[in-house]
Design an enzyme around this catalytic site. Sequence first.
Site, PDB file in Angstrom:
ATOM      1  N   ARG A  86      52.773  -5.509  59.025  1.00 20.06           N
ATOM      2  CA  ARG A  86      51.969  -6.490  58.315  1.00 20.06           C
ATOM      3  C   ARG A  86      50.572  -6.520  58.942  1.00 20.06           C
ATOM      4  NH1 ARG A  86      55.218  -5.945  55.074  1.00 20.06           N
ATOM      5  NH2 ARG A  86      56.445  -7.467  53.879  1.00 20.06           N
TER       6      ARG A  86
ATOM      7  N   GLU B  87      45.688  -8.665  52.505  1.00 15.57           N
ATOM      8  CA  GLU B  87      45.661  -7.527  51.582  1.00 15.57           C
ATOM      9  C   GLU B  87      45.902  -7.936  50.140  1.00 15.57           C
ATOM     10  OE1 GLU B  87      50.109  -5.621  51.677  1.00 15.57           O
ATOM     11  OE2 GLU B  87      48.740  -5.038  53.258  1.00 15.57           O
TER      12      GLU B  87
ATOM     13  N   HIS C  22      49.549  -0.089  51.268  1.00 12.17           N
ATOM     14  CA  HIS C  22      50.927  -0.577  51.438  1.00 12.17           C
ATOM     15  C   HIS C  22      51.903   0.312  50.664  1.00 12.17           C
ATOM     16  CE1 HIS C  22      53.129  -4.477  52.653  1.00 12.17           C
ATOM     17  NE2 HIS C  22      54.015  -3.506  52.558  1.00 12.17           N
TER      18      HIS C  22
END
Length: 334
Positions: A228, A257, A298
């Site tokens: 994270r 994000e 991601h």
Amino acid sequence: MKIIFFDALPHEEIFLRKHMPKEIEAEFVSTSLHPAAEIPEKVLDSDAVSVFTPSLLNKEVLEKFSNLQFIFLRSVGFSHVDLHYAKEKNIRIFNCPNYGDYTVAEYVFASLLALVRKVPQSNNALRMGNILLDKYMGIELFSKTMGVVGTGAIGSKVVKIAKGFSMDVIAYDIKKNADVEYVSLDELCQRADVISINSPLTADTLHMFDRNRINSLKKGVIIVNTARGEIIDTSALYDAILEKRVAYAALDVLECEDLLWQKPSTASGFSGIKDACLKNFLVANRLLKMDNVLITPHTAYDTKEATKRILEITLENINSALNFDAGAKNQVLI
């Protein structure tokens, strides 16, 4: 049960509609769920929502759903959900554990190797007709010390793969559940040539790598974060790269994000964004332009096998909710 799926990709909708229990009334939306999102009126009475990591389920968002009983996360992590509000309203949360342990661990090394061997740069140069061997000289992983922060389902796999590269491996975790030498976090930071971050985001790991810790790192360290973004202080990392304390950084996650996915239709949609997130976003934009930094959106989880497991586990969780059992697996305890 009425469920609205956000962050829904076409292949997810096809799979879920094909296998969905007949008792479910499902709606699918490709956009993310966050404070600035425009939510279709017809889904505000849904009994459940299902989201992926781009969505932000804070109190402001969750209280818009009048009948909400369940949240089905298509992810392992749940740091993007207001757990306090969910507990207050007795909203049950299910996640998808262990769907991509090897997938993410493999990506640690995919991004690491691409970075230190300068694969994107040399490929782009060749496409332009340039062969510049001295410019794209890399470094090898053999005999380097890999420091693994977090040795849970993913981190333990990172340990195994690192040993396959003949790296010396050390690790830090509160729970010692891998075949590896455990050391304190301070010692890991002083010894590691490469640091792989695989910890969940909690109150204890928030800015675990703050300015003081980053300044204590071995000079020339390489950082890989597939966990994270909030575990690392973005500004401190940026400064450390400028000062050459950090030689390389591979980041599949960033602080705040969810901003990447938010597309407010009006200027007022930006009013709810915290100043800290705006700063982090600007710093990340500068990191993106650095040759020794590799940033991806991601995607460490994103393989055919892992995404299929996500959907299969989500269906299991929906079935558990239909015949609700307080002891059902995959529940997030709050």
